[in-house]
Motif scaffolding. Sequence first.
Motif, short mmCIF file in Angstrom:
data_model
loop_
_atom_site.label_atom_id
_atom_site.label_comp_id
_atom_site.label_asym_id
_atom_site.label_seq_id
_atom_site.Cartn_x
_atom_site.Cartn_y
_atom_site.Cartn_z
N UNK A 273 -49.00 20.16 17.63
CA UNK A 273 -48.85 21.15 18.90
C UNK A 273 -48.92 20.31 20.02
N UNK A 274 -49.48 19.13 20.28
CA UNK A 274 -49.47 18.47 21.55
C UNK A 274 -48.31 17.82 21.72
N UNK A 275 -47.44 17.44 20.75
CA UNK A 275 -46.26 16.56 20.77
C UNK A 275 -46.62 14.89 20.50
N UNK A 276 -47.75 14.70 20.28
CA UNK A 276 -48.05 13.25 20.21
C UNK A 276 -47.68 12.87 18.89
N UNK A 277 -47.51 13.82 17.81
CA UNK A 277 -46.88 13.67 16.67
C UNK A 277 -45.72 14.48 16.57
N UNK A 278 -44.58 13.88 16.79
CA UNK A 278 -43.19 14.70 16.85
C UNK A 278 -43.07 15.29 15.41
N UNK A 279 -42.13 16.30 15.52
CA UNK A 279 -41.75 16.88 14.26
C UNK A 279 -40.35 15.86 13.82
N UNK A 280 -40.34 15.76 12.46
CA UNK A 280 -39.34 14.78 11.72
C UNK A 280 -38.09 16.05 11.46
N UNK A 281 -36.89 15.84 12.01
CA UNK A 281 -35.91 16.58 11.84
C UNK A 281 -35.62 16.79 10.21
#
Length: 1048
Positions: free
Chosen positions: A894-902
Amino acid sequence: MAGIEKQKTHFKTVQKFKTDYAPVEIAQYESERTGMRVVVVDQKGPKVYGYFALATEIHDDSGSPHTLEHLCFMGSKSFRYKGVLDKLANRAYSSTNAWTATDHTAYTLDSAGWEGFAQILAPYLEHVLLPTLTDSGCYTEVHHIDGTGHDAGVVYSEMQGVQNDQSELMSLQARRLMYPEGNGFRYETGGMMEQLRVLTADRIREFHREMYQPKNLCLVLIGEIDHQNMLEILEKFEDGILDEVPAISAPFKRPWVESDKTPALKETIVDTVHFPEDDESSGEVMVGFFGPDVNDTLLICALEILLTYLCGSSVSVLENTLVEKEALASQVSYYTETRPDVVVWLSLSSVATEKLADVEERLFQLLRETASKSLDMAYMRDCINRFRRQIKFYAESSGDFFSEAVIEDHLYGSRDGSDLRKNESLEELDYLEVWTEEQWRKFLSKWLSDAHHVSILGVPSKALSQKLKSEEKARVKAQRDRLGEEGLKELERKLEAAKAENDKEIPREILEQFKIPGTDSIHFIPTTTARSGLAKKMGDLHNDIQMVIDKDKLDLPLFIHFEHIPSNFVTLKLVISTTFVATQLQPLLSLYLMNFFTTPISRNGKKIDFEQVVTELEKDTISYGLAPQGSNPELLQIDFRIEPEKHEAAITWLRTMLFDSVFDVTRLKASVTKMLAEIPDAKRDGDNMAAAVNAMVHWSPESSSKARNTLVKALYLKRIDRLLRDEPETVISQMESIRKSLCRFENFRVNVIANIEMLAKPVSSWKLLASSLDTTKPLNPLESRKAYLSDAARNPGNLAYIVPMPTIDSSFAYLTAKGPSSYDHPQLPALMVALSYLNAVEGPMWVAVRGTGLAYGSGFGHNKDTGLVKFSIYRSPDVFKAYEAAKKQVEGHISGTMPFDPPALDGAISNIVRRFADEQPTMGSAAAVSFTNQVIYGISKDWNNAILKQVRDVKVEQIKEVLQSVVLPVLQPESANLIVTCATIMEEDLVKNFKASGFRPEVRSLSSFQDDYGLKPKEGEDDAEDGEEEGEEDDGSEGSEASDDEDD
């Protein structure tokens, strides 16, 4: 196949043949370079199944076979990253798994369509034959000690959850007695905890070198296979491994087949095994025999028929006598294990502890009596004919039906393919049909009644439960003391270093070099819908099958939904609403279900005993049953699977069992006794118990699924048992009231799945049922399950229960919150992608929880009907740590500290496609999905296609939004309800830690969740003393599948 011959290949064709009982062709290949074997079972459907099987033999309890199975997924020579295989599979509409049995290890690849399967095949085989097997992978996956001094690891957690189970303890002791030292069948291939704690990576590598050779590997492929493409892939794969694997000419001792033969038992042994259990009222009897040679197909078939004759149903000799009449056990069951000499296991469940020895003696007295007297040869022939019908049906209707036979042939069959060829026909059953009574009696005497055997009496022990708890507590304390504060810190650093090594980021280019396959090779099976009676109000249909239905003109308003498929069999389903059953009588539905097919009937003014009823039913059917409806357990569903010529007979049986059954006090007592006997067994599963409490908390009393919960049955059925003894007419009256409430025209919806053109009178045959109904009533609408939610489910939050259980060594948890509650909710597509992303193998939950040894499994689920969103943790050494790790993942995304992996997002969408294929791999399941979507869920037949279009358009910001608004609340104390079951030793720490996280946990016993629905005991009567920790299950008649109250 001509194209294959033109391509140069080192794979020779061993044989090809078609089965004469199913639309299947089998081809067998063998590599002349490595000895690798391939068996292809060609059959139609959207799924392709792969089983990569190796014969594995070991002579210790180290767990090397099991741990190796786990470690093979952690990287290979060309793909040196943990999780890369599963991430590739996720993108290719595929899933991987594996199992370790005593005699083999099998790796599975399930794909939607050939194209995805073909893409993953070579990388998967490299992981099996050339894995990395790193020290760091072994440390996290197998066993380690964490910074608090507790033992953990994925394999360790798995075995911790089963090592002291009743069944595991009894089975292990039986094997110790049946097999001598040095015989591989004697050992626990999963690994004993004490040996897993000292197992080294070098020992696992040694086992891999010994067993994981191409000449010991058989690939079993089932589905629509492109043979030429397959052989090209395997040819290229072998090119790359020839220098890495032993030469085909290198010495190799074939496991099991070339090992020392197991000696026959020289004497009968009866032994006692104690298992931990506070409720000491009932145990189990387990008996093992050595049977015929595994490759003697005639004798193996004879054994299956004989076991069916003895204990295949409620009219079989052992079941009818020991369960139905003498009430000495709740069930007599059997299973066979494939070994060089097949092993037969008989099991008697829920036997009164003080009678265990007597019941074991009674079993053999009855076997000897049966062998010495005349057999019922008419029933024996019925068993043969029904067995033949069932094989034909399951060969057509089960996508992976042939996998077991092919794997067993690889383990024990002749290398020339002659034993595999025996699957071509069912001719052995023809021979058995002409066996004489004398042949059957001699067979029974030789292999069972007069045979040496091993009997294990499983005795529950409260003292052992307390002893194991105190010993484990002392062991962990001693371990902490030995390590000291610095030692524990060093172990924590070692664990973090291993995790860092394992979790190195996979370069995106590795994943993206494998393009997402097209969906052209995913061949979903089409069905044709037609309607009759009130079903036509759902809309007019114009197709050839509807024309067939319309030609069978009859003014019959009965709701009938037809699904046309090119099947050789017919499935009839009657879905029944329970709305009109009074709330106080809902718990009695358990007895109604159990009794439905095992009760007398009235025919032409005469009472027909239940034994004759069951015998006739078995003669007319492939299978039958009554159970909660799978997609909505508030409904009931009666099923008949039959041959087309028995279509009208099945409808007659349906009407007879609904309206002409006799509620007989003796039969009702037998059913209640059986159900009560099963309750002590039900409480021994921690996950099942967590689901039980979860159901009691989240469903209202009006819910029939809640009323069938064992936490209700534990009290209610004891009081019904007393009423049957003191006031039987009261119970009979209540059962008649239930019949009257259920058997109403407005409750009935019929589903017919068949080749409709083969049915002589597809509509008018149903007049047999409709004639007993008042067809002037309007159809009762099917209520959503949301209507049956409790207040705690409608407004979740600030509710937390921790339930200690002495029978388990680990912990389980369910967290529940609110989410979207319709099939067209605007958040649904994004939520589907979000949960698919989180739950993916090697996805965030897997990496954070399973990958670190915090639990054997965890995951989110969403029920679109109720709107409830659930997070579950399965078999954890500490559910709080698993919960914390999961919450950190959600918050980080949610916070972006763990980015989504495409690439992983692409995989999430592919996984949704695969799950849709998983729901309908065969003709029958495709038809069932069509009925469920249209009638039960009230959505369009092609809803899956429509939602997939929306799913493909979901953006990352939409996923973040549902994580924030829907998923995170499942992990927050103010918006979620928490249910935990745990080993008693864990209670104190879990209460402290969950409290520190904002929950307000209340420690309660399972018995405190029991509900008697107002049926009180007599004054002075105490019937709750042995109902301390019951669990949740549903009853069905004739072995139908029970529903899961916690469906996603």
